[in-house]
Scaffold this active site. Structure first.
Site, PDB file in Angstrom:
ATOM      1  CG  ASP A  19      -1.978  -0.975   1.132  1.00 38.34           C
ATOM      2  OD1 ASP A  19      -1.945  -1.826   0.182  1.00 38.34           O
ATOM      3  OD2 ASP A  19      -2.801  -1.134   1.977  1.00 38.34           O
ATOM      4  CD  GLU A  35      -1.205  -5.348   8.798  1.00 42.05           C
ATOM      5  OE1 GLU A  35      -1.404  -4.599   9.877  1.00 42.05           O
ATOM      6  OE2 GLU A  35      -1.367  -5.068   7.890  1.00 42.05           O
TER       7      GLU A  35
HETATM    8  C1  DGY Z   1      -5.668  -0.606   4.442  1.00 46.27           C
HETATM    9  O1  DGY Z   1      -6.878   0.006   4.552  1.00 46.27           O
HETATM   10  O2  DGY Z   1      -4.476   0.023   4.664  1.00 46.27           O
HETATM   11  C2  DGY Z   1      -5.976  -1.888   3.354  1.00 46.27           C
HETATM   12  O3  DGY Z   1      -4.810  -2.350   3.337  1.00 46.27           O
HETATM   13  C3  DGY Z   1      -6.271  -1.285   2.157  1.00 46.27           C
HETATM   14  O4  DGY Z   1      -6.367  -2.658   1.339  1.00 46.27           O
END
Ligand code: DGY
Length: 434
Positions: free
Chosen positions: A168, A400
């Site tokens: 991201d 995560e």
């Molecule tokens: C987030 O909201 O950070 C998610 O990874 C988007 O997919």
């Protein structure tokens, strides 16, 4: 190890809702595309029925044109932003009538996930029967990518949003943000109420994220308009490697099923063209690995990240190129003070070992690397990737993402983002069995 495996299964079972899994509580309370796929690999080891349901539910949200959304909003909750009301997937004429979703997608893992489920299965005829009931939907998803996401007919598909990449807030996108000047939006973030803000993207980054979606919405998520107008249009080596790997799996599975020569032939055509273009366009001789290409501004984005090595998993590089990639990886990412494999080049000034995709180690990328390295015969390095992954989980829990610096793990907790994170648990289970 046994206690940790038990805990991994508990994480998965707790995160399984009605027919689908959430990546983790509060932070990600819906179904995510590539999470779901990777989670199914974990379930396949101890509850094949849940693995099958996971994929079925995901494919149930497929659009008429073959597109699969990145988030499926099964439930109402205010712990996540931006939710269904922001994304408005119903703007697209072929969107699912049954589920609300986003209008963007994520790395297409489903094809290879089905093959992994078959590999793991103890009742292969039954699993193959199941695969027969879903495989055409995955084929139709690939058809969507190759016919709608490849405007120059190169065999390489574009992504139009950083959230489509899965990585991201990679520093690679900084170059694209520098070409944009979005408005300052007013909105209430939810992620930073669950996780320390230092581990998440900035407010200004979110302005960019939202702006791209606003443009897509103005054009009802039309692929043609997005290709023409989106300020973010990228050929991503991780995303395209996932598609190529999944293509290869679909070919293998259709051959096992039999009587699908036309589909095998079409998949093989896409495959040959893709692999060729991937090697011609995305390999950077000087850096010695694969890079991203900015299709909007027609220029390569010359940075090393864990995505640079993911093509090993899809058997894309020649033996010579693989050797160069492994050298670079060990040289820049693999020093004895570091855990493999940082998500971004640790020698770059943009590297940040705590911030989401700007440096931390991710279990899903490590799992791909482990498989890729083994495929090319780098068994010792694959073993190190496996052991590093097991160690960081044993030290911290099923987070995560994790700090890539060994010292940070000696100083205290070095697991970041969400905890009891589904794919960390799922792929840990799979790694243990190898
Ligand atoms: C987030 O909201 O950070 C998610 O990874 C988007 O997919």
């Amino acid at each position: 190890m046994e206690a940790l495996e038990k805990k991994a299964k508990e994480v998965l079972v707790n995160n399984f809702k009605e027919g689908f899994s959430i990546p983790c509580a509060k932070l990600y309370p819906f179904q995510w595309f590539w999470d779901s796929g990777l989670i199914a690999i974990g379930f396949a080891h101890f509850d094949m029925e849940k693995a099958e349901q996971e994929i079925e539910t995901l494919l149930d949200a497929q659009w008429g044109n073959g597109f699969i959304p990145h988030i499926i909003f099964h439930t109402e909750t205010d712990t996540y932003f931006p939710g269904a009301d922001f994304h408005q997937s119903n703007l697209h004429p072929e969107a699912s009538k049954k589920y609300r979703s986003t209008g963007m997608t994520q790395p297409p893992v489903t094809g290879f996930v089905l093959e992994e489920m078959y590999r793991i299965s103890k009742d292969k005829p039954a699993t193959l029967k199941y695969i027969e009931t879903v495989i055409d939907k995955v084929y139709s998803n690939h058809n969507y990518f190759f016919t709608k996401r490849d405007p120059q007919n190169e065999g390489l598909v574009y992504i139009y949003h950083n959230w489509e990449s899965g990585t991201d807030n990679s520093p690679i996108w900084d170059d694209i943000w520098a070409t944009m000047n979005p408005p300052e939006y007013t909105f209430e973030r939810r992620d930073t109420t669950h996780v320390d803000a230092s581990e998440r993207p900035s407010k200004r980054e979110y302005d960019h994220y939202l702006h791209i979606i606003e443009i897509a919405k103005e054009h009802n998520y039309s692929d043609e308009k997005i290709a023409e107008l989106s300020p973010f249009l990228v050929q991503d080596p991780l995303f395209n490697a996932m598609l190529i790997k999944s293509n290869q799996s679909l070919i293998a599975l259709y051959k096992l099923i039999g009587n699908n020569d036309d589909k095998v032939e079409q998949l093989q055509k896409w495959q040959d063209k893709s692999v060729k273009s991937f090697n011609n366009k995305l390999f950077d001789e000087e850096l010695g690995a694969y890079i991203h290409y900015d299709l909007r501004n027609e220029k390569p984005l010359r940075y090393l990240s864990s995505s640079s090595f993911a093509p090993l998993y899809a058997n894309i590089p020649s033996k010579e190129r693989a050797a160069s990639m492994v050298n670079i990886m060990m040289d820049k990412f693999g020093g004895d003070q570091q855990y493999l494999c940082a998500s971004f080049d640790p020698t770059s000034e943009r590297f940040n070992p705590k911030k989401y995709w700007r440096g931390p180690v991710w279990v899903n990328l490590n799992w791909m690397l482990f498989n890729g390295l083994n495929q090319y015969g780098y068994n010792n390095i694959a073993e190190r990737v496996k052991q590093d992954t097991i160690d960081i989980i044993a030290n911290n829990g099923f987070y995560e993402y994790f700090d890539s610096r060994k010292q940070a793990h000696k100083d205290g907790n070095a697991g970041y983002g969400g905890n009891d994170f589904s794919w960390s648990a799922a792929l840990y289970i799979d790694l243990l069995k190898r």
